[in-house]
Design a protein around this motif. Structure first.
Motif, short mmCIF file in Angstrom:
data_model
loop_
_atom_site.label_atom_id
_atom_site.label_comp_id
_atom_site.label_asym_id
_atom_site.label_seq_id
_atom_site.Cartn_x
_atom_site.Cartn_y
_atom_site.Cartn_z
N ARG A 523 -8.21 41.47 64.02
CA ARG A 523 -7.34 42.65 64.08
C ARG A 523 -6.06 42.41 63.28
NH1 ARG A 523 -6.63 47.48 63.61
NH2 ARG A 523 -5.34 48.65 65.07
N ALA A 524 -5.54 41.18 63.32
CA ALA A 524 -4.35 40.85 62.53
C ALA A 524 -4.64 40.96 61.04
CB ALA A 524 -3.87 39.44 62.87
N SER A 525 -5.85 40.55 60.65
CA SER A 525 -6.25 40.64 59.24
C SER A 525 -6.30 42.09 58.78
CB SER A 525 -7.60 39.96 59.03
OG SER A 525 -8.05 40.12 57.71
N GLU A 526 -6.81 42.99 59.68
CA GLU A 526 -6.87 44.42 59.34
C GLU A 526 -5.47 45.00 59.14
OE1 GLU A 526 -9.02 46.50 62.32
OE2 GLU A 526 -10.87 45.32 62.08
N LEU A 527 -4.53 44.62 60.01
CA LEU A 527 -3.18 45.18 59.95
C LEU A 527 -2.36 44.59 58.79
CD1 LEU A 527 -2.23 45.23 63.75
CD2 LEU A 527 -2.66 47.21 62.29
N LEU A 528 -2.49 43.30 58.56
CA LEU A 528 -1.63 42.62 57.59
C LEU A 528 -2.19 42.62 56.17
CD1 LEU A 528 -0.63 39.66 59.90
CD2 LEU A 528 0.99 41.22 58.86
N GLY A 529 -3.50 42.63 56.07
CA GLY A 529 -4.12 42.58 54.74
C GLY A 529 -3.73 41.31 54.02
N GLU A 530 -3.24 41.45 52.77
CA GLU A 530 -2.90 40.28 51.95
C GLU A 530 -1.65 39.57 52.46
OE1 GLU A 530 -2.58 41.55 47.94
OE2 GLU A 530 -4.72 42.01 47.73
N ARG A 531 -0.90 40.21 53.37
CA ARG A 531 0.31 39.55 53.90
C ARG A 531 -0.04 38.39 54.82
NH1 ARG A 531 0.90 44.97 54.85
NH2 ARG A 531 2.37 46.13 53.53
N LEU A 532 -1.27 38.36 55.38
CA LEU A 532 -1.69 37.30 56.30
C LEU A 532 -2.06 36.06 55.49
CD1 LEU A 532 -2.36 36.35 59.17
CD2 LEU A 532 -4.66 37.29 58.87
N VAL A 533 -1.37 34.97 55.76
CA VAL A 533 -1.64 33.71 55.07
C VAL A 533 -2.65 32.88 55.85
CG1 VAL A 533 -0.62 31.55 54.25
CG2 VAL A 533 0.66 33.70 54.05
N GLU A 561 6.48 42.06 66.53
CA GLU A 561 6.54 43.27 67.34
C GLU A 561 5.31 44.14 67.13
OE1 GLU A 561 10.17 45.09 66.17
OE2 GLU A 561 11.45 43.53 67.06
N LYS A 562 4.82 44.20 65.87
CA LYS A 562 3.67 45.05 65.58
C LYS A 562 2.38 44.50 66.18
CE LYS A 562 5.38 47.34 61.42
NZ LYS A 562 5.15 47.65 59.98
N LEU A 563 2.28 43.17 66.28
CA LEU A 563 1.06 42.55 66.83
C LEU A 563 1.10 42.44 68.35
CD1 LEU A 563 0.38 39.72 64.22
CD2 LEU A 563 -1.02 41.73 64.65
N GLN A 564 2.28 42.71 68.95
CA GLN A 564 2.40 42.59 70.41
C GLN A 564 1.39 43.49 71.16
OE1 GLN A 564 4.44 40.38 71.94
NE2 GLN A 564 3.56 40.97 73.92
N THR A 611 -6.63 21.81 66.91
CA THR A 611 -6.35 23.06 66.20
C THR A 611 -7.67 23.73 65.83
OG1 THR A 611 -4.28 22.20 65.29
CG2 THR A 611 -5.27 24.10 64.19
N ARG A 612 -7.73 25.03 66.06
CA ARG A 612 -8.92 25.81 65.73
C ARG A 612 -8.54 26.84 64.66
NH1 ARG A 612 -11.31 30.36 69.62
NH2 ARG A 612 -13.16 30.97 68.45
N HIS A 613 -9.21 26.81 63.52
CA HIS A 613 -8.90 27.72 62.41
C HIS A 613 -9.62 29.04 62.63
CE1 HIS A 613 -6.92 24.54 60.13
NE2 HIS A 613 -7.91 23.73 60.49
N LEU A 614 -8.83 30.13 62.65
CA LEU A 614 -9.38 31.47 62.87
C LEU A 614 -9.41 32.30 61.58
CD1 LEU A 614 -7.48 32.29 66.20
CD2 LEU A 614 -9.85 31.51 65.97
N TYR A 615 -8.38 32.10 60.71
CA TYR A 615 -8.33 32.83 59.43
C TYR A 615 -7.57 31.98 58.42
CZ TYR A 615 -7.40 36.33 55.87
OH TYR A 615 -7.34 37.00 54.68
N PRO A 616 -8.09 31.85 57.20
CA PRO A 616 -9.45 32.24 56.82
C PRO A 616 -10.48 31.38 57.53
CG PRO A 616 -8.41 30.97 55.09
CD PRO A 616 -7.35 31.19 56.11
N GLU A 617 -11.67 31.94 57.76
CA GLU A 617 -12.69 31.19 58.48
C GLU A 617 -13.06 29.94 57.71
OE1 GLU A 617 -16.09 33.27 59.81
OE2 GLU A 617 -14.99 35.09 60.32
N PRO A 618 -13.19 28.79 58.41
CA PRO A 618 -13.58 27.56 57.71
C PRO A 618 -14.97 27.69 57.11
CG PRO A 618 -13.68 27.28 60.09
CD PRO A 618 -13.05 28.60 59.84
N GLU A 619 -15.15 27.07 55.97
CA GLU A 619 -16.45 27.12 55.31
C GLU A 619 -17.48 26.41 56.17
OE1 GLU A 619 -16.31 25.63 51.36
OE2 GLU A 619 -14.71 26.98 50.69
#
Length: 743
Positions: A523-533, A561-564, A611-619
């Protein structure tokens, strides 16, 4: 002794005078007692320690309940301990609820829970004989009963057994001993029973033997003597009536339910079929079942009922049948009267095969009426039962439920219950019909906590409908009408109580994802697009919670605030697991890079254990298991499976603490297997196995298992069933990966 006897006589006279004057009620029960039952109530209450030896079916239970209620009214007792065979504990509960409003409890579970129950006991406390082997002294200290009731007191007829010795350690002013067979084989049995009531009546055993046995030169018994004197000794303590003595007062039919606990193997087979039924019921909630699924549902229901009798019906190698032991005890008592004949029904021929073997072992004559018996021979079997006094038992399937007249019998025993109350009444009507000269007793053998026990309520509802329409009984305005497949499924849910495993469903935009952390990242990826690192889930050391860190290019506070609302939708107070909450924090790229530099120079120490990587998904790839790792996983799962089986067996035997310990070890072993498979740190205990990166791999089992760890009173079977349905995020069965053994 004379002084106490005079006090009791005066107390009884005072009570009777107040009843005559209308100051006290004549009845102490919600339903009126027959005159002989009231006499039994008064005998128990004012004798203080007494033997009620009425024949089966005359209501010994009711008389004892009424006597306790009377003594409570007179201010003489506060607590009553009822000791019965395990199969009759629920029968006592039903009778207490039916005839009084007095509070009660049934004691189950491991010893520490039993001790808690004794300390805070209501008026009636119901236990079984086996529990008293360990608890009798604690009962004296914690419960301090004023009345001890022994039901089926022939259980203490052998004075040297551990059970008899434990019971005789109990202390109380009042003792009510109930048995229809105080003497079964030898007069020693009445000695043991009377010794519990009042040791002074028959004196020490050596004197009893010398007085009532004929002995040879070596002191061995060769016969009895002075039995008339023995009768006179015990007569003041005992009241005994036979059905023939009170025929005019009796109802024409008495129904009794005997609840029998299943064996561990029987219970495991039952749960397998119950789980299959639950799955199909779950499917039926979403769509109509196919014809094949309907057939499977009916087969599984039938097999559940078969296993309630004995697994032998389905598996010729497994002859376990706890109902046989209960039946043997009943026949022992019933057939002690040479005039009594018994009809035994079962829907299953193989169940009757086991019953037939038991009757042959007990050396009773019997007649057989099943579909396997040729037509010409059936008539001869019926005539033999009617005319031969040595033919005591009639065995029949439902082929004998119609058309037969068996009024020479007075007892009907149902080894199992049919779905339809009309079929049950047809069985009973073979005996309870016109020209029946005796009062009829109907006994139902019911497997405890199974579909059979829950069928009782369903049968009662169906019977009330028939009685309302045909006999105009009850409130005809309050019988709801249900019809069709939906009504059938509703009734089925009432009698099938297995946890229903969630069926796979197509994702819905508003549905909670199985992996909520991954859902948050999506959902964060949908909202942030390219802004999500980046998006990661980090697990701090020495903490139950995790933190999802969202890395953005800039404006971290704005995106926090937007992701709350997204976080609240997935992890809000009504959805989050309180044992392992998930926090989130948005950080900009510059801050993350600065923290990394400080960590490399040693000025900042990280306290993250994983640590668990959620985005970008690990290969994918790079995680192939070595042969050594595969073997380790197989070994861990094998050990875990053994612990699960041990937990189930211990739970069935009421060893709650031991069962819980085995299950916690199983959770840890299975969690370690998951950790090795996914290259994660191995957990040290069960709590750690359900937290951190491993949490998402338990899927639907997670919340149930965490609740089990967090609350000691959570039932072990719920956790066992949760593990059975557990699977990783891809939905594969937990035990199918690397291990062919299932619990």
């Amino acid at each position: 002794s004379r002084k106490y006897a005079e006090e009791r006589w005066l107390l009884r006279r005072e009570y009777e005078e107040k009843v005559q004057a209308g100051i006290l009620p004549q009845q102490e029960t919600k339903m009126p007692l027959f005159s002989y039952q009231r006499a039994g109530m008064l005998h128990l209450a004012f004798k203080e320690r007494a033997l009620l030896a009425d024949e089966m079916g005359l209501g010994k239970t009711i008389q004892a309940i009424a006597a306790c209620a009377l003594l409570r009214r007179l201010g003489k007792v506060r607590r009553v301990l009822i000791i019965s065979p395990a199969s009759l504990k629920t029968e006592w509960e039903e009778q207490i609820r039916k005839f009084s409003d007095l509070p009660y409890q049934i004691v189950f579970g491991p010893r520490h829970k039993r001790l808690q129950a004794y300390a805070g006991a209501p008026f009636f406390t119901i236990v079984n004989y086996e529990q008293m082997l360990r608890d009798s002294l604690e009962v004296n200290a914690r419960l301090a009963p004023d009345v001890v009731i022994l039901d089926e007191a022939q259980r203490i007829k052998n004075w040297s057994t551990k059970t008899a010795q434990a019971i005789k350690r109990l202390q109380s002013r009042y003792a009510f001993v109930l048995t229809g067979t105080p003497i079964e084989n030898r007069i020693d049995e009445i000695y043991s029973i009377v010794n519990f009531i009042d040791p002074a009546v028959l004196g020490p055993l050596f004197r009893f033997n010398r007085e009532f046995y004929e002995l040879d030169d070596r002191g061995r018994p060769i016969g009895y003597r002075n039995l008339d004197k023995l009768h006179e000794r015990i007569r003041p303590l005992m009241i005994r009536r036979r059905k023939a003595h009170v025929e005019t007062q009796l109802p024409s039919r008495t129904d009794r339910n005997h609840f029998v606990r299943m064996s561990p193997g029987q219970l495991e087979a039952y749960r397998d079929h119950e789980t299959n039924v639950a799955r199909l019921v779950s499917v039926a909630k979403r769509r109509s079942l196919t014809r094949q699924e309907q057939n499977k549902l009916m087969r599984e229901l039938a097999m559940m009922r078969m296993v309630c009798d004995t697994p032998y019906i389905l598996d010729p190698k497994d002859r376990s049948c706890p109902k046989l032991k209960e039946l043997e005890s009943l026949l022992d008592e019933l057939c002690s009267d040479r005039e009594v004949k018994v009809v035994i029904f079962s829907e299953w021929v193989r169940m009757l095969d086991l019953v037939r073997e038991l009757i042959e072992k007990m050396k009773f004559g019997y007649a057989l009426h099943t579909g396997n018996v040729p037509q010409r021979r059936r008539r001869g079997e019926i005539l033999m039962f009617k005319s031969d006094p040595d033919c005591r038992v009639f065995l029949s399937t439902d082929s004998g439920g119609l058309g037969l007249n068996l009024q020479n019998a007075s007892i009907v025993i149902n080894c199992d219950l049919p779905w339809n109350p009309a079929k049950l009444e047809q069985r009973i009507a073979r005996v309870w019909r016109k020209y029946q000269m005796r009062n009829v007793t109907v006994i139902n053998l019911i497997s405890e906590n199974t579909i059979e026990q829950r069928m009782l309520e369903t049968l009662a509802v169906k019977r009330s409908l028939a009685e309302g329409v045909l006999d105009r009984k009850g409130d005809l305005t309050r019988i709801p009408l249900k019809r069709g497949a939906r009504a059938f499924m509703d009734r089925l849910e009432q009698v099938v109580k297995a946890p229903v495993p969630p069926a796979p469903v197509k994702p819905h935009p508003e549905a909670l994802p199985a992996d909520r952390s991954a859902g948050f990242a999506a959902r964060a990826s949908e909202l942030l697009g390219e802004r999500l690192v980046a998006c990661e889930e980090r697990y701090p050391e020495d903490a139950a919670h995790s933190v999802i860190t969202v890395v953005v290019e800039r404006d971290a506070q704005t995106w926090q605030e937007k992701l709350q609302p997204v976080h609240e939708a997935l992890f809000g107070k009504d959805k989050i697991d309180p044992l392992s909450p998930v926090h989130f924090q948005v950080i900009d790229r510059a801050t993350v890079e600065a923290m990394d530099r400080l960590a490399r120079t040693g000025l900042l120490k990280t306290t993250v254990r994983a640590t668990r990587h959620l985005y970008p998904e690990p290969e994918r790839g790079g995680h192939d298991l070595t042969g050594e790792e595969r073997q380790q996983i197989a070994d861990l799962r094998k050990q875990g499976t053994r612990k699960l089986k041990m937990a189930r067996i211990l739970d069935v035997e009421d060893l709650g603490e031991e069962s819980r310990e085995a299950l916690l070890k199983a959770i840890n072993l299975l969690g370690r297997a998951l950790a090795v498979e996914h290259h994660l740190p191995e957990p040290k205990d069960a709590t750690e196995a359900l937290s951190g990166p491993l949490a998402s791999l338990w899927n639907n089992a997670l919340s149930t298992l965490r609740e089990f760890i967090g609350k000691a009173e959570t039932p072990v079977p719920l956790a066992l069933d949760a593990i059975r349905s557990a699977g990783p995020a891809n939905g594969a069965d937990f035990f199918d990966r690397g291990n062919s053994t299932t619990p």
